[in-house]
Design a protein around this motif. Sequence first.
Motif, PDB file in Angstrom:
ATOM      1  N   SER A 193       0.805  -1.221   0.000  1.00  0.00           N
ATOM      2  CA  SER A 193       0.000   0.000   0.000  1.00  0.00           C
ATOM      3  C   SER A 193       0.841   1.275   0.000  1.00  0.00           C
ATOM      4  O   SER A 193       0.290   2.378   0.015  1.00  0.00           O
ATOM      5  CB  SER A 193      -0.934   0.006   1.216  1.00  0.00           C
ATOM      6  N   LEU A 194       2.165   1.149  -0.010  1.00  0.00           N
ATOM      7  CA  LEU A 194       3.023   2.334  -0.025  1.00  0.00           C
ATOM      8  C   LEU A 194       2.868   3.117  -1.325  1.00  0.00           C
ATOM      9  O   LEU A 194       2.488   2.569  -2.362  1.00  0.00           O
ATOM     10  CB  LEU A 194       4.493   1.924   0.129  1.00  0.00           C
ATOM     11  N   SER A 195       3.191   4.401  -1.258  1.00  0.00           N
ATOM     12  CA  SER A 195       3.219   5.213  -2.473  1.00  0.00           C
ATOM     13  C   SER A 195       4.497   4.910  -3.262  1.00  0.00           C
ATOM     14  O   SER A 195       5.433   4.273  -2.745  1.00  0.00           O
ATOM     15  CB  SER A 195       3.183   6.697  -2.115  1.00  0.00           C
ATOM     16  N   LEU A 196       4.531   5.381  -4.498  1.00  0.00           N
ATOM     17  CA  LEU A 196       5.711   5.161  -5.337  1.00  0.00           C
ATOM     18  C   LEU A 196       6.960   5.734  -4.683  1.00  0.00           C
ATOM     19  O   LEU A 196       8.007   5.065  -4.612  1.00  0.00           O
ATOM     20  CB  LEU A 196       5.490   5.810  -6.707  1.00  0.00           C
ATOM     21  N   ASP A 197       6.886   6.962  -4.200  1.00  0.00           N
ATOM     22  CA  ASP A 197       8.062   7.595  -3.589  1.00  0.00           C
ATOM     23  C   ASP A 197       8.517   6.845  -2.347  1.00  0.00           C
ATOM     24  O   ASP A 197       9.727   6.734  -2.081  1.00  0.00           O
ATOM     25  CB  ASP A 197       7.748   9.049  -3.240  1.00  0.00           C
ATOM     26  N   GLN A 198       7.574   6.331  -1.582  1.00  0.00           N
ATOM     27  CA  GLN A 198       7.940   5.588  -0.376  1.00  0.00           C
ATOM     28  C   GLN A 198       8.644   4.279  -0.723  1.00  0.00           C
ATOM     29  O   GLN A 198       9.607   3.889  -0.048  1.00  0.00           O
ATOM     30  CB  GLN A 198       6.689   5.312   0.463  1.00  0.00           C
ATOM     31  N   TRP A 223       4.789  -5.203  -5.670  1.00  0.00           N
ATOM     32  CA  TRP A 223       4.136  -3.893  -5.493  1.00  0.00           C
ATOM     33  C   TRP A 223       3.399  -3.487  -6.772  1.00  0.00           C
ATOM     34  O   TRP A 223       2.277  -2.991  -6.716  1.00  0.00           O
ATOM     35  CB  TRP A 223       5.180  -2.848  -5.122  1.00  0.00           C
ATOM     36  N   ARG A 231       0.004   0.965 -11.716  1.00  0.00           N
ATOM     37  CA  ARG A 231       1.392   1.009 -11.273  1.00  0.00           C
ATOM     38  C   ARG A 231       2.401   0.561 -12.323  1.00  0.00           C
ATOM     39  O   ARG A 231       3.598   0.786 -12.172  1.00  0.00           O
ATOM     40  CB  ARG A 231       1.567   0.145 -10.021  1.00  0.00           C
ATOM     41  N   HIS A 234       5.231   2.726 -13.602  1.00  0.00           N
ATOM     42  CA  HIS A 234       6.325   3.109 -12.724  1.00  0.00           C
ATOM     43  C   HIS A 234       7.482   2.102 -12.723  1.00  0.00           C
ATOM     44  O   HIS A 234       8.438   2.263 -11.967  1.00  0.00           O
ATOM     45  CB  HIS A 234       5.813   3.267 -11.291  1.00  0.00           C
TER      46      HIS A 234
END
Length: 474
Positions: A193-198, A223, A231, A234
């Motif tokens: 569930s993390l964001s891309l930057d995280q 992910w 996603r 990315h």
Amino acid sequence: MRLAFSLSIKPSSQPLIQTGDDEKNQRTITVNPAHMGKAFKVMNELRSKQLLCDVMIVAEDVEIEAHRVVLAACSPYFCAMFTGDMSESKAKKIEIKDVDGQTLSKLIDYIYTAEIEVTEENVQVLLPAASLLQLMDVRQNCCDFLQSQLHPTNCLGIRAFADVHTCTDLLQQANAYAEQHFPEVMLGEEFLSLSLDQVCSLISSDKLTVSSEEKVFEAVISWINYEKETRLEHMAKLMEHVRLPLLPRDYLVQVMIVVGGQAPKAIRSVECYDFEEDRWDQIAELPSRRCRAGLASVEAYSYKTNEWFFVAPMNTRRSSVGVGVVEGKLYAVGGYDGASRQCLSTVEQYNPATNEWTYVADMSTRRSGAGVGVLSGQLYATGGHDGPLVRKSVEVYDPGTNTWKQVADMNMCRRNAGVCAVNGLLYVVGGDDGSCNLASVEYYNPVTDKWTLLPTNMSTGRSYAGVAVIHKPL
């Protein structure tokens, strides 16, 4: 008769007790360590009797009588409020916003008693409230509690909470824990569930502890596949942080082929084993790639035509769902709803004769990743998890009465375990406990309602293991 005494003191230029010149002006000061405690105890008793109280603190529908001087002495927030030029400095009734009534009551109790209980249930509301009132000891106690609770299934959530509330030390501790336990962390819902930057920040860390760079690559793929449609774009940015030179050449060649198909884990291919010919045959591929079945759609295979076709969709979308067949009916047990992100206790039954899914009785517990097996015409749901809590409880479904009942707990907490029945016993193989894959195996005897661990473990811990029974030829 009285006795008379006379005392003669000889004049002397020397004092009776000798002291140095620099000590002549010193005085003895006695400190009573219990004095402050007794004083606050009395003040709390006065508060409980509403004596000498000069202010009422209100939050939501909770009203708390208190003494301004006590609140100001212990909380810089109240001190500034009561000694400044604000209207609250003279108000008899003051409303505190952004704090619920029960939490505020606990914190004012702490001001008078120096006692506070931090629990898993209250820490997320207690810490920001303590920060607002500038009760730094309580804030630190909350941080210490969260630090003690760090686990691969929750460390990223605690890290995010610490970041929001500027708990610098806790943030660093949670981040270090995530780096040190990355192979387990990457398996959890928090990572997915993390964001891309995280994700980029985590996998690019030089302090990441992994047995090989393959784990980092697999984390990236997991992910992306979690929400592949949004996603996938990315992939290039994420791959910048995977240290490809550290991947074995054979692995790199194989998995880049796989990534070209955009499904390193979700695949379409299906194999069928022919017992008479002792061989595996490739049969028709699925119409779409699948991994952990996250959709409500269902496909069936026709052996006669070597084709896959859609049947009626389930009533609920399910990921990490357990399945079993009893008396020709297919059961979908629990799972995870990707829309509302809830683990499920619901169960549905598919009747191939009518091409219909119908709900049957709910389990008593939410279970995602439950191991499901069939023994003596009954459906068993073993372990699974509900959020970070991995279970060892087991319940069994009787199709005749449409009821679930609890049976004995397993010896170990397990999710994503393989299940099969052999000689009247139900075997549960491997799985994971939320922190590591398990190599242990245990079996259930329905006659004694008892689980027994096999004396010998598998050589390797296995989660999401497929289990089948092969009878040796005579």
